[in-house]
Design a protein around this motif. Structure first.
Motif, short mmCIF file in Angstrom:
data_model
loop_
_atom_site.label_atom_id
_atom_site.label_comp_id
_atom_site.label_asym_id
_atom_site.label_seq_id
_atom_site.Cartn_x
_atom_site.Cartn_y
_atom_site.Cartn_z
N GLU A 197 99.08 82.09 101.27
CA GLU A 197 100.10 83.15 101.26
C GLU A 197 101.52 82.61 101.40
N SER A 198 101.66 81.45 102.02
CA SER A 198 103.03 80.93 102.16
C SER A 198 103.43 80.08 100.95
N MET A 199 102.46 79.60 100.17
CA MET A 199 102.81 78.76 99.02
C MET A 199 102.90 79.51 97.69
N LYS A 205 103.70 83.95 92.29
CA LYS A 205 102.36 84.52 92.11
C LYS A 205 102.17 85.65 93.11
N VAL A 206 101.65 86.77 92.64
CA VAL A 206 101.34 87.88 93.55
C VAL A 206 99.82 88.11 93.51
N PRO A 207 99.26 88.62 94.63
CA PRO A 207 97.80 88.73 94.71
C PRO A 207 97.15 89.46 93.54
N THR A 208 97.65 90.61 93.17
CA THR A 208 96.92 91.45 92.19
C THR A 208 96.73 90.80 90.83
N THR A 209 97.61 89.87 90.48
CA THR A 209 97.44 89.22 89.16
C THR A 209 96.97 87.76 89.31
N ALA A 231 93.21 91.18 100.63
CA ALA A 231 94.66 91.10 100.38
C ALA A 231 94.99 91.43 98.93
N GLY A 232 93.98 91.74 98.13
CA GLY A 232 94.23 92.19 96.76
C GLY A 232 94.06 91.14 95.68
#
Ligand code: NAD
Length: 431
Positions: A197-199, A205-209, A231-232
Motif C-alpha cells: 500500500e505504501s509503494m 496504481k489503485v487497488p480496483t484496477t 482492500a479492493g
C-alpha cells in the motif's frame, strides 16, 4: 558450496557492500554464520517404532541482539537452507531496526505424514536437543513453513519444563493463552500489505484496477490474499503445493480460505463446490501462475521459485516477496534488466518478526497490547523503513533489494564497530 542456497544468498551481500563503507573486519565476519547446531531427534511413533529425525538451529549473527528466527518443518530442510534463512533474518531484523540478530531452525520431516501426537513428541524432542542453544536473551524461535501457534506453544512449554520456570519470551508466535500477541498470526501478511500500500501509489496504481497473483496460500499468502481482496484488489490467481486456480474476474478469497481451512487443497475449491457453476475459472500449475500477465506477483511459498529457467516467462510488473528467497540472484538480474520492480523478502515479510519482537517485549514487561496498538506500531515501522529504502534506491539508482541490504548493512556495521574488537581473536586469544 558454489551452487548452495547460502552462496547464492551471499551474492546479495557482495552487491550491497559496494555502497557502504565498512571495515574489512566487519564485512569478513558478516559472511559467516556465528554457530550452527545439528541434532538427531529420536521420536517414538504411534505404531511403537522409533524414528530419528534431523534437526538444525543456526545463529547467524547476534551483534544487534539475541538471534531471532523461525523453525521450518519440511522434507527439504537442510543445514544449507537453515543457514540461508538465518542469514536473511540477520538482515531483516536490521532493516526493521529490531534489537535482534538472525537465527533459524528446521527439522527435515514431512509433517503432513505425522499424527498430532507424533508432531508434539517431535517438537518436544527438538527443544530438548537445542535447549542449551536457545533462550530469551540468546536465540528466540518462531513459526515458519508448516509450523504454527500450537507448535510454538509446545516449544515454550517444553523449554519451561527444562528450565523449571515459565519462560514465555523464549519463543514467539505462541497461542494467546500462552503469552502470544494479538496480531502475530496475521503479522507477516499485514506487514506485506503495508509495504504494498505504501509503494503502489508511487506508480499510480489503485487497488480496483490492480491484478494480483499469489503463490502459496498459508500464513503469509492466504492472509495477504484476503487483506488485498478486502482492500479492493483483484486477486486473480492463488495456489498451494498442489497447484492453483485462476479467474479473470477475480477470486472469492474468503470462500477459498474457508475451504482451505476445512482441510481441502485450493484446486478442489471450484470443482467440488457450487461455485464451480457460478464463476469462470481455470486450474493452473505453480509454474503457470508465476508466468501470468498480472500487475503484482506475490511469491509466498518457498525459495528459488523464480530462477533462470522461468524468469523470462515472468510478466508481472511488480513482485513483492512474501516468501524468503523466492528469487535466485541470477533471476534477480534478469528482472532488473526487464524493468520489473522487486520488493525484497527482507523488507516485505518482515512484519512477522516485527510482531514477534512486540510479543517478546510484552512477555518481558507482562503488559499486553490491543490489536490496534500492535497494528499501529507495525504500520509505522513497515512504512517508515520502506520509505527509507526507497530513498536509498533512488539516491544510488539501485534496486530495492540492494537498497534494503545497504540499509541493513549500515546498521549492522555501526553495531559491530561499536563493539570494537571483542568478537575477534588476536594471537589465538580474544582481545
Ligand atoms: P505455511 O506453511 O503457512 O504456508 C505455506 C504455503 O505454501 C502453503 O499454502 C503450501 O501449500 C504452499 N506451498 C508449499 N510448497 C509449495 C510449492 N512447491 N508451490 C506452491 N506452494 C507451495 O508457511 P508460511 O508461514 O506462509 O511461509 C511461507 C513463506 O513465508 C516462507 O518462505 C516463509 O519463510 C515466509 N515467512 C513466513 C513468516 C511467518 O510468520 N509465517 C514470516 C516471514 C516469512
Amino acid at each position: 558450496m558454489s551452487d548452495s542456497l547460502f552462496s547464492d544468498a551471499s551474492k546479495r551481500l557482495e552487491k550491497a557492500l559496494k555502497y557502504v563503507s565498512l571495515s574489512e573486519d566487519v564485512t569478513e565476519s558478516l559472511k559467516h554464520p556465528k554457530s550452527s547446531l545439528s541434532v538427531s531427534i529420536p521420536v517414538r511413533m504411534d505404531n511403537g517404532s522409533l524414528k530419528v529425525f534431523q534437526g538444525y538451529r543456526v545463529r547467524y549473527d547476534d551483534t544487534r541482539g539475541p538471534a531471532k528466527g523461525g523453525v521450518r518443518y519440511h522434507p527439504n530442510v537442510s543445514l544449507d537452507e537453515v543457514q540461508s534463512l538465518a542469514f536473511w533474518m540477520t538482515f531483516k531484523c536490521a532493516v526493521l531496526n529490531l534489537p535482534f540478530g538472525g537465527g533459524k531452525g528446521g527439522i527435515t520431516v514431512e509433517p503432513k505424514a505425522l499424527s498430532k501426537f507424533e508432531l508434539e513428541r517431535l517438537t518436544r524432542g527438538y527443544i530438548d536437543a537445542i535447549a542449551d542453544f536457545i533462550g530469551p536473551n540468546v536465540d528466540i524461535p518462531a513459526p515458519d513453513v508448516y509450523t504454527n501457534a500450537m507448535i510454538m506453544g509446545w516449544m515454550m512449554d517444553q523449554y519451561s519444563i527444562i528450565r523449571r520456570q515459565i519462560t514465555p519470551a523464549v519463543v514467539t508466535g505462541k497461542p494467546l493463552t500462552m503469552g502470544g500477541s494479538v496480531g502475530r498470526e496475521s503479522a507477516t501478511a499485514t506487514g506485506a500489505f503495508y509495504v504494498i500500500e505504501s509503494m503502489l501509489p508511487k506508480f499510480e496504481k489503485v487497488p480496483t484496477t490492480t491484478t494480483v497473483a499469489i503463490q502459496g496460500f498459508g500464513n503469509a499468502g492466504g492472509i495477504l490474499a484476503e487483506l488485498l481482496y478486502k482492500a479492493g484488489y483483484k486477486v486473480v490467481a492463488v495456489s498451494d503445493s498442489q497447484g492453483g486456480i485462476y479467474s479473470k474476474q477475480g477470486l472469492d478469497i474468503p470462500h477459498i480460505r474457508q475451504h482451505k481451512a476445512s482441510g481441502n487443497g485450493i484446486k478442489s475449491v471450484y470443482c467440488k463446490s457450487s461455485v464451480c457453476n457460478l464463476e469462470d475459472h481455470e486450474l493452473l500449475t505453480n509454474e503457470e501462475l508465476l508466468a501470468l500477465d498480472v500487475d503484482v506477483l506475490i511469491p509466498s511459498a518457498l525459495e528459488n521459485q523464480i530462477y533462470e529457467g522461468n524468469v523470462n516467462n515472468v510478466k508481472a510488473k511488480f513482485i513483492f516477496e512474501a516468501a524468503n528467497g523466492p528469487t535466485t540472484s541470477a533471476a534477480d538480474q534478469v528482472l532488473e534488466d526487464k524493468g520489473i520492480y522487486v520488493f525484497p523478502d527482507i523488507l516485505v515479510n518482515a512484519g512477522g518478526v516485527t510482531v514477534s519482537y512486540f510479543e517478546w517485549v510484552q512477555n518481558r514487561s507482562g503488559l499486553y497490547w490491543t490489536l490496534d496498538e500492535v497494528n499501529q506500531r507495525l504500520k509505522q515501522k513497515m512504512v517508515e523503513e520502506t520509505q527509507q529504502i526507497w530513498s536509498i534506491s533512488q539516491e544510488f539508482g539501485i534496486s530495492m533489494r540492494t537498497a534494503a541490504y545497504v540499509h541493513a548493512l549500515n546498521r549492522l556495521g555501526e553495531a559491530r564497530t561499536a563493539k570494537g574488537t571483542r568478537d575477534y581473536y588476536i594471537n589465538g586469544r580474544k582481545s
